[in-house]
Design a protein around this motif. Structure first.
Motif, mmCIF file in Angstrom:
data_model
loop_
_atom_site.group_PDB
_atom_site.id
_atom_site.type_symbol
_atom_site.label_atom_id
_atom_site.label_comp_id
_atom_site.label_asym_id
_atom_site.label_seq_id
_atom_site.Cartn_x
_atom_site.Cartn_y
_atom_site.Cartn_z
ATOM 1 N N ASP A 227 -2.645 3.342 -9.783
ATOM 2 C CA ASP A 227 -3.920 2.731 -10.797
ATOM 3 C C ASP A 227 -4.484 1.757 -9.947
ATOM 4 O O ASP A 227 -5.675 1.738 -9.943
ATOM 5 N N LEU B 280 -6.410 3.163 -6.883
ATOM 6 C CA LEU B 280 -7.312 4.003 -7.261
ATOM 7 C C LEU B 280 -8.621 3.034 -7.934
ATOM 8 O O LEU B 280 -9.607 3.781 -8.333
ATOM 9 N N GLY C 269 -6.977 4.364 -1.417
ATOM 10 C CA GLY C 269 -7.634 4.836 -2.708
ATOM 11 C C GLY C 269 -9.002 5.190 -2.368
ATOM 12 O O GLY C 269 -9.544 6.239 -2.721
ATOM 13 N N GLY D 37 -5.735 7.868 -10.374
ATOM 14 C CA GLY D 37 -4.374 7.123 -9.998
ATOM 15 C C GLY D 37 -3.407 7.653 -10.461
ATOM 16 O O GLY D 37 -2.210 7.370 -9.942
#
Lengths: 297, 232
Positions: free
Chosen positions: A41, A44, A207, A222
């Protein structure tokens, strides 16, 4: 022949992105002994940060926004450690794991709520346009060349940092024996912060390429990207950087193979990928390159 | 150089050290003896700042309650139990970390290496070898070299003879004696009472977390307390 070459290119491209995420998982686990489940996460958020920078400073240009996103996500990793993860250093690993899962949910929801129309997918520009060359009829885009090249360069830079720099020597010392490292005058908190920066910035590169490759960014991207990166690290052997790269290539290879040979293969690629994770966990729990510690008797 | 004043520590609810008072003056070689479970390693960790006392004060090189990361910079060389080398780093990198921990400008790393070479010629032959692949005896020498390379003024060693062959133990203690003769202050925490009392000037005996004897080494050699703890 063209199909085979195209699939090989897809394999390398996918492996390159996965490796950028997987090495972060491995690095953080090796140094902190924590599975940082929100790492995907964190990585991303980079496309959102890049676009946010571009919205706030339109004159900055896309290149500056990309570099700013990598640096800012690196610092975001450090801050997240400082506000949350470090509080669980002495706690049972399960607590730290749950905390990082919760942290990932918080990040995703914050993106959804704070980014304009955050619940909807947004298009993300290609970082590099055009076709670089063709091999046996298969086209290779500049984006794919950049993905593979950047990934190789990043791995090379990480290797230099870890194995050829004073910082890397300290990172490895902390990962091998935290207490002894403290006795040798190393401040572990500084090392943890440096590790979070390196892992998060590397993840941010992954990402950005992920969003650019698929051409869009979504607040929950993510989850899968993180799971694939984590799985690759587990397949290779958590805590082992070479293992993370090998695991990424194996995982990406299997995904690509599934897409190429199975009917409706794209739908089954994650089934195949995570089945491999299960198989590795059952038959080689320490991963392909990991070593199970043998207790001395 | 090292002062513990009525120091008590606990692991959770279990008391480990009880009102321990111990002093090592400049230039002294003092040993701390005790059987397994007496609290010797706890005392080492307390001196090193890894365990905070629940009461009492610890003063190392004039600094009260110093942080673990600062201990080496105060000029204290630490040799923990079981050597604790970084197995995935080379011998040279292990020595480099030991050198930088003390960070004394007056001695360069290369000069430090030369000094180490005089004491432990074999260590210089192993500089590029991973520390985890050394033999037990070599690891013991590198652990001591790592503590010495920054030229500390105080040396604290926790069970350095553990697991060494008798010949190596004699060699090791000869080096410690030589370091002391050169002016180093040494706190030698040992289970091998015979060898430790042979080279130490004074000694403390720890049993179940308390100091039960504190005397000149010669007197402790004849003491019934030591005999009872080790041979009863």
């Amino acid at each position: 022949m063209e199909q085979v070459v195209q699939q090989l290119i897809n394999w390398l491209a996918l492996g390159a992105i996965t490796a950028l995420l997987a090495v972060g998982f491995s690095l953080l686990f090796g140094v902190l002994n924590v599975i940082h489940f929100s790492h995907g996460d964190v990585a991303l958020t980079a496309p959102f940060v890049a676009m946010g920078v571009l919205i706030a400073l339109p004159a900055a240009g896309f290149g500056v926004a990309i570099i700013a996103a990598i640096v800012l996500v690196g610092f975001m990793g450090v801050i997240l450690d400082w506000v949350s993860i470090r509080r669980f250093r002495s706690a049972p690993p399960m607590m730290a794991l749950v905390a990082t899962v919760a942290l990932g949910i918080v990040l995703r929801e914050l993106i959804r709520l704070l980014y304009p129309n955050g619940s909807n997918p947004h298009s993300f520009p290609r970082l590099f346009e055009g076709t670089a060359f063709t091999i046996a009829g298969a086209t290779v885009s500049w984006l794919v060349v950049a993905m593979i090249g950047c990934s190789v360069l990043t791995m090379f830079a990480l290797t230099l940092i870890l194995y050829r720099s004073p910082l890397g020597m300290r990172i490895r010392a902390v990962s091998q024996d935290l207490e002894m490292a403290r006795l040798a005058g190393i401040d572990p908190n500084g090392i943890f912060q440096a590790t979070f920066f390196i892992a998060s910035a590397t993840g941010a590169v992954g990402g950005l390429f992920t969003a650019s490759y698929v051409g869009l960014m979504r607040f929950d991207m993510g989850i899968i990207a993180g799971l694939l990166g984590f799985s690759a690290a587990v397949i290779g052997g958590l805590g082992n950087m070479t293992g993370a790269i090998v695991g990424s290539l194996v995982l990406a290879g299997l995904e690509t193979l599934a897409q190429a040979i199975l009917p409706d293969g794209a739908a089954y690629r994650l089934v195949v990928a995570f089945t491999l994770v299960l198989v590795v966990l059952v038959f080689r729990p320490a991963g392909l390159l990991g070593r199970v510690p043998v207790p001395k008797v | 150089m090292i002062e513990l004043e009525a120091v008590s520590t606990r692991y959770g609810a279990v008391p480990m050290l009880r009102e321990v008072t111990l002093r090592v003056g400049a230039g002294e070689l003092v040993c701390l003896l005790g059987p397994n479970g007496a609290g010797k390693t706890t005392l080492f960790k307390t001196v090193a700042g890894l365990i905070r006392p629940t009461s009492g004060t610890v003063r190392v090189a004039g600094s009260p309650d110093a942080r673990t990361e600062r201990i080496a910079a105060l000029g204290v060389g630490l040799v923990p139990e079981n050597r604790r080398l970084f197995p995935g780093l080379t011998v040279a990198q292990n020595l480099c970390l030991g050198y930088e921990a003390v960070r004394r400008e007056r001695v360069g790393f290369d000069q430090g290496l030369e000094d180490i070479g005089r004491l432990f010629p074999r260590v210089l032959e192993r500089l590029d070898q991973m520390a985890g692949t050394l033999s037990g005896g070599e690891q013991a020498m590198v652990a001591l070299a790592r503590a010495l390379i920054g030229r500390p003024t105080v040396l604290v060693m926790d069970e350095p003879s553990l697991g060494l062959a008798p010949k190596l133990i004699r060699e090791y203690f000869r080096i410690v004696e030589e370091l002391h003769a050169r002016g180093s202050t040494v706190l030698l925490i040992e289970q091998n009472a015979g060898m430790a009392l042979r080279i130490a000037q004074r000694g403390y005996v720890l049993s179940r977390g308390s100091v039960v004897a504190d005397d000149a080494a010669e007197a402790l050699r004849k003491s019934s307390v030591v005999r009872n703890l080790y041979f009863s």
